[in-house]
Design an enzyme around this catalytic site. Structure first.
Site, mmCIF file in Angstrom:
data_model
loop_
_atom_site.group_PDB
_atom_site.id
_atom_site.type_symbol
_atom_site.label_atom_id
_atom_site.label_comp_id
_atom_site.label_asym_id
_atom_site.label_seq_id
_atom_site.Cartn_x
_atom_site.Cartn_y
_atom_site.Cartn_z
ATOM 1 N N LYS A 209 -14.344 -23.538 -43.068
ATOM 2 C CA LYS A 209 -13.622 -24.815 -42.563
ATOM 3 C C LYS A 209 -13.736 -24.794 -41.137
ATOM 4 O O LYS A 209 -13.255 -24.093 -40.381
ATOM 5 C CB LYS A 209 -12.284 -24.735 -43.026
ATOM 6 C CG LYS A 209 -11.665 -26.251 -42.931
ATOM 7 C CD LYS A 209 -10.273 -26.435 -42.324
ATOM 8 C CE LYS A 209 -9.898 -26.332 -40.868
ATOM 9 N NZ LYS A 209 -10.489 -27.463 -40.333
ATOM 10 N N GLU B 41 -8.336 -14.043 -34.254
ATOM 11 C CA GLU B 41 -8.958 -14.089 -32.979
ATOM 12 C C GLU B 41 -8.509 -15.007 -32.153
ATOM 13 O O GLU B 41 -8.760 -16.238 -32.505
ATOM 14 C CB GLU B 41 -10.491 -13.878 -33.011
ATOM 15 C CG GLU B 41 -11.188 -13.556 -31.583
ATOM 16 C CD GLU B 41 -11.548 -14.298 -30.681
ATOM 17 O OE1 GLU B 41 -10.530 -14.734 -30.003
ATOM 18 O OE2 GLU B 41 -12.678 -15.055 -30.781
ATOM 19 N N CYS C 286 -12.445 -18.448 -25.318
ATOM 20 C CA CYS C 286 -11.251 -17.619 -25.475
ATOM 21 C C CYS C 286 -11.043 -16.398 -24.442
ATOM 22 O O CYS C 286 -10.008 -16.084 -24.122
ATOM 23 C CB CYS C 286 -10.973 -17.075 -26.845
ATOM 24 S SG CYS C 286 -12.205 -16.718 -27.678
ATOM 25 N N GLU D 184 -2.568 -20.386 -21.362
ATOM 26 C CA GLU D 184 -4.168 -20.741 -21.741
ATOM 27 C C GLU D 184 -4.523 -22.217 -21.659
ATOM 28 O O GLU D 184 -3.598 -23.003 -22.362
ATOM 29 C CB GLU D 184 -4.497 -20.256 -23.203
ATOM 30 C CG GLU D 184 -6.015 -20.435 -23.363
ATOM 31 C CD GLU D 184 -6.514 -19.916 -24.826
ATOM 32 O OE1 GLU D 184 -5.891 -20.449 -25.905
ATOM 33 O OE2 GLU D 184 -7.502 -19.075 -24.789
HETATM 34 P P1 NDP Z 1 -6.280 -24.703 -33.563
HETATM 35 O O1 NDP Z 1 -5.654 -23.341 -33.549
HETATM 36 O O2 NDP Z 1 -5.156 -25.800 -34.186
HETATM 37 O O3 NDP Z 1 -7.421 -24.941 -34.524
HETATM 38 C C1 NDP Z 1 -8.486 -24.108 -34.883
HETATM 39 C C2 NDP Z 1 -8.701 -24.127 -36.461
HETATM 40 O O4 NDP Z 1 -7.574 -24.061 -37.256
HETATM 41 C C3 NDP Z 1 -9.430 -25.568 -36.647
HETATM 42 O O5 NDP Z 1 -10.357 -25.427 -37.924
HETATM 43 C C4 NDP Z 1 -8.219 -26.296 -37.340
HETATM 44 O O6 NDP Z 1 -8.284 -27.166 -37.994
HETATM 45 C C5 NDP Z 1 -7.537 -25.222 -38.095
HETATM 46 N N1 NDP Z 1 -6.087 -25.247 -38.301
HETATM 47 C C6 NDP Z 1 -4.842 -25.954 -37.579
HETATM 48 N N2 NDP Z 1 -3.872 -25.886 -38.070
HETATM 49 C C7 NDP Z 1 -4.105 -25.057 -39.142
HETATM 50 C C8 NDP Z 1 -3.159 -24.806 -40.117
HETATM 51 N N3 NDP Z 1 -1.798 -25.106 -40.355
HETATM 52 N N4 NDP Z 1 -3.750 -23.973 -41.418
HETATM 53 C C9 NDP Z 1 -4.897 -23.573 -41.310
HETATM 54 N N5 NDP Z 1 -5.813 -23.887 -40.419
HETATM 55 C C10 NDP Z 1 -5.563 -24.777 -39.346
HETATM 56 O O7 NDP Z 1 -6.798 -25.147 -32.500
HETATM 57 P P2 NDP Z 1 -6.996 -26.689 -31.651
HETATM 58 O O8 NDP Z 1 -8.312 -27.237 -32.117
HETATM 59 O O9 NDP Z 1 -5.658 -27.452 -32.070
HETATM 60 O O10 NDP Z 1 -6.771 -26.415 -30.232
HETATM 61 C C11 NDP Z 1 -5.343 -26.213 -29.599
HETATM 62 C C12 NDP Z 1 -5.457 -25.128 -28.337
HETATM 63 O O11 NDP Z 1 -5.849 -23.929 -28.986
HETATM 64 C C13 NDP Z 1 -6.639 -25.412 -27.175
HETATM 65 O O12 NDP Z 1 -6.219 -26.246 -26.639
HETATM 66 C C14 NDP Z 1 -6.809 -24.157 -27.082
HETATM 67 O O13 NDP Z 1 -5.886 -23.689 -25.697
HETATM 68 C C15 NDP Z 1 -6.411 -23.313 -27.933
HETATM 69 N N6 NDP Z 1 -7.829 -22.799 -28.832
HETATM 70 C C16 NDP Z 1 -8.261 -21.407 -28.661
HETATM 71 C C17 NDP Z 1 -9.398 -20.838 -29.263
HETATM 72 C C18 NDP Z 1 -9.537 -19.634 -29.081
HETATM 73 O O14 NDP Z 1 -10.872 -19.084 -29.304
HETATM 74 N N7 NDP Z 1 -8.667 -18.686 -28.573
HETATM 75 C C19 NDP Z 1 -10.293 -21.878 -29.973
HETATM 76 C C20 NDP Z 1 -9.837 -23.106 -29.961
HETATM 77 C C21 NDP Z 1 -8.772 -23.622 -29.462
HETATM 78 P P3 NDP Z 1 -8.369 -28.763 -37.227
HETATM 79 O O15 NDP Z 1 -9.582 -28.619 -36.177
HETATM 80 O O16 NDP Z 1 -8.649 -29.752 -38.345
HETATM 81 O O17 NDP Z 1 -7.133 -28.992 -36.632
#
Ligand code: NDP
Length: 482
Positions: free
Chosen positions: A175, A250, A284, A384
Site C-alpha cells: 500500500k 521505521e 526520516c 520532526e
Molecule cells: P503517515 O504515517 O500517516 O503515512 C505513512 C503511510 O501510512 C501512508 O501509506 C499512509 O496512507 C498510511 N497510513 C496512514 N494512516 C494509517 C493507518 N491508520 N493505518 C494504516 N496505514 C496508515 O505519514 P503522513 O504521510 O501523514 O506524514 C505525516 C508526517 O509523518 C510527515 O509530516 C512526517 O513528519 C512524518 N513522516 C515520516 C516518515 C519517515 O520516514 N519517518 C515518512 C513519512 C512521513 P496515506 O498516505 O493514504 O495516508
C-alpha cells in the site's frame, strides 16, 4: 494526465469496489496527474485472499532459487524502464530527477537484485540435542505481508520491504502513500509484464484510514512492515495487537549531526548541508539537529548559511535541479508553520525561511532554511519537521555533545565529524541511534542495515538482518531411538 489507475489484485487490474478514486497531484505544478483507485476494505479482503491463494499455490511450492529468478526478472525489466520509473517518481513526489534517476530508483533495483541472491541462501540448521536424535530448523515464510509505505522515498522504501518478503517466500500486499502511488503501480505493472504468478504481489492504492487500517486489522495478514510517522506507527502497533501480527516499524527521527572543532570543517559544512537538504529534508534520517562546538559555531554557521543561500529550488525534472518541490501543499504548510514557531521561540533565522517561487507561480517550493541559536528545549529542536529546515545547537564538550544528541525521543541516525579517531569511535558507541555516520552523512547501501532505536521504531531494513523479519523458525525434533 496519466489517466486512471486500478488496483492490482491476484494478477488482475480492477477498479476499487464502489468505483472510488483519488487524485495524484504533481507538487511542482499543482496539476492532477492521475486518478487512482481508492481501495475499500472489500478490496483488501480480495487482496488478502489472492495473496493467500498464491501461498497455497505455485508460489508456496516454488523452490527458493526460482523465487530469486523471478525477482531478477522484475529487476531486469525495471532497469529497462528506469527512465520512465524515475520520471514518475519525480512527478508525484517533487524530488529532483537526478535523485530519482541516479540514486533512488537504481538503489531500489539493486535492493531487489540483492535479495534475489539471498532467496536460496537462508536455511535452517541441524542441532545435536540428544544421543539418539537431533533437532533441525526450517525457515518458513510468515505468510501474507502488508507493506505500508510513505511518500518520501516511494519506490525505494517499498522495495526495502517487498524484496526481502518475496525472497523469503511471502506474498505481498503493497500500500503506497496516497500522494505517491504511481511507482508502486508501475512495479505491479512490471510484475504482471514478466509473468510473476498471480497474487504474489498485490498493489492496493487508497487512504491510510481505510485501506491501510483494513490491512492492519485483517486477520489474514501475518505481518505489517511500516514506514511513516511515529504516531501512525503507534496506532498500527495498537491495532495489530488484536491479531498479534508481526510488525516492523521505521518511524520518525530528529537526528543529530555533531561537528567537533577538530573536523575537516569544509567537509562538515557539505555534510551538514547534504544531511538536511537531500530529498528536501523529507528524510526520516535527515540530520535536522546540527550540534556544533561553541568555539567554532559562529564561523561554521556563517559558512553554512552562505552555502545554503546559493541553493535554489528548481523544476524537479531539470537535471540541474538539486532542491525540488515539497511533496504536498499540507507538508509545505506544516514546514512553514514550524519556521514561524522557530522564530517565535527566539531562534535566529540565518538562511531561508520562506516559500520559494521557481518562476512559474506554481508548486510547493521552499527555501532551504537554517536556524542558529537554537536551544535544546525549542520545538524546532525536538519535533520532526520533515522539510529543509536545520536547527543549529551548540555544545561545550564531548559529554555535552553526547547528552544533547541523545536528548530526543527518536534514535534513527546520527553524524559525527572529527579527525580524532578515538573520539569518533567513542562518540559512535555512546549515541542512541540505529545508524552512525562518521565524517559523512546520508549514505546507504543495501548490504548495510538501517532502522531505529527508541521511538524511531524497531526491526531493520536492508542487509541480511532484514531477512529475519520475514521468516519464522520451525523446530523439528527427531527421535532415532530404535
Ligand atoms: P503517515 O504515517 O500517516 O503515512 C505513512 C503511510 O501510512 C501512508 O501509506 C499512509 O496512507 C498510511 N497510513 C496512514 N494512516 C494509517 C493507518 N491508520 N493505518 C494504516 N496505514 C496508515 O505519514 P503522513 O504521510 O501523514 O506524514 C505525516 C508526517 O509523518 C510527515 O509530516 C512526517 O513528519 C512524518 N513522516 C515520516 C516518515 C519517515 O520516514 N519517518 C515518512 C513519512 C512521513 P496515506 O498516505 O493514504 O495516508
Amino acid at each position: 494526465m496519466l489517466g486512471r489507475k486500478q488496483l492490482l489484485i491476484g494478477g488482475e487490474w480492477r477498479d476499487a469496489d464502489g468505483g472510488k478514486t483519488q487524485p495524484v497531484v504533481n507538487p511542482a505544478t499543482e496539476e492532477t496527474i492521475a486518478e487512482v483507485a481508492s481501495a475499500s476494505s472489500a478490496d483488501v479482503d480480495a487482496a488478502v485472499a489472492a495473496a493467500r491463494a498464491a501461498l497455497d499455490g505455485a508460489w508456496g511450492k516454488m523452490p527458493a532459487r526460482e523465487r530469486g529468478r523471478w525477482m531478477h526478472k522484475i529487476a531486469a525489466r525495471m532497469l529497462e524502464r528506469i527512465d520512465e520509473i524515475s520520471k514518475l517518481e519525480t512527478m508525484h513526489n517533487g524530488k529532483p530527477i537526478t535523485e530519482s534517476r541516479h540514486v533512488e530508483v537504481p538503489m531500489a533495483i539493486e535492493c531487489l537484485q540483492y535479495y534475489a541472491g539471498w532467496a536460496d541462501k537462508i536455511h535452517g540448521e541441524t542441532i545435536p540435542v540428544k544421543a539418539n536424535g537431533f533437532v533441525y530448523t526450517l525457515r518458513e515464510p510468515l505468510g501474507v505481508v502488508a507493506a505500508i509505505v510513505p511518500w518520501n522515498f516511494p519506490l525505494l522504501i517499498a522495495m526495502w520491504k517487498v524484496a526481502p518478503a518475496l525472497a523469503m517466500g511471502n506474498a505481498v500486499i503493497l500500500k503506497p502513500a496516497s500522494q505517491t502511488p504511481l511507482t508502486a503501480l508501475m512495479l505491479g505493472e512490471i510484475a504482471v509484464e514478466v509473468g510473476l504468478p498471480a497474487g504474489v504481489l498485490n498493489i492496493i492504492t487508497g487512504s491510510g484510514g481505510t485501506a491501510g487500517q483494513a490491512l492492519v486489522e485483517h486477520a489474514g495478514v501475518n505481518k505489517i512492515a511500516f514506514t511513516g510517522d511515529t504516531s501512525t506507527g503507534k496506532g498500527i502497533m495498537r491495532t495489530a495487537a488484536e491479531t498479534l501480527k508481526h510488525i516492523t516499524l521505521e518511524l520518525g527521527g530528529k537526528s543529530p549531526n555533531i561537528v567537533f572543532p577538530d573536523a575537516d570543517l569544509d567537509a562538515a559544512v557539505r555534510g551538514a548541508s547534504v544531511g538536511i537538504f537531500y530529498g528536501k529534508g523529507e528524510v526520516c534520517a535527515a540530520g535536522s539537529r546540527l550540534l556544533v562546538d561553541k568555539s567554532i559555531k559562529d564561523a561554521f554557521i556563517a559558512k553554512l548559511a552562505e552555502r545554503t543561500k546559493k541553493m535554489v529550488a528548481g523544476d524537479p525534472l531539470d537535471p540541474k535541479t538539486r532542491l525540488g518541490a515539497i511533496s504536498s501543499k499540507s507538508q509545505l504548510e506544516r514546514v512553514l508553520h514550524y519556521v514561524e514557531i522557530g522564530k517565535k521561540e527566539g531562534a535566529s533565522l540565518v538562511a531561508g525561511g520562506s516559500r520559494a517561487d521557481i518562476g512559474t507561480g506554481k508548486g510547493y517550493f521552499m527555501q532551504p532554511t537554517v536556524f542558529g541559536d537554537v536551544t535544546p528545549d525549542m520545538t524546532i529542536a525536538r519535533e520532526e519537521i520533515f522539510g529543509p529546515v536545520l536547527a543549529a545547537i551548540d555544545f561545550a564538550d564531548v559529554d555535552e555533545a553526547i547528552a544533547r544528541a541523545n536528548d530526543s525521543i527518536y534514535g534513527l541516525a546520527a553524524g559525527v565529524w572529527t579527525r580524532d579517531i578515538k573520539k569518533a569511535h567513542y562518540v559512535a558507541s555512546k549515541l542512541q541511534a540505529g545508524t552512525v555516520w562518521v565524517n559523512t552523512y546520508n549514505l546507504y547501501d543495501t548490504s548495510a542495515p538501517f532502522g531505529g532505536y527508541k521511538q524511531s521504531g524497531f526491526g531493520r531494513e536492508m542487509s541480511r538482518y532484514a531477512l529475519d523479519y520475514y521468516t519464522q523458525v520451525k523446530t523439528v525434533w527427531v527421535d532415532l531411538t530404535q
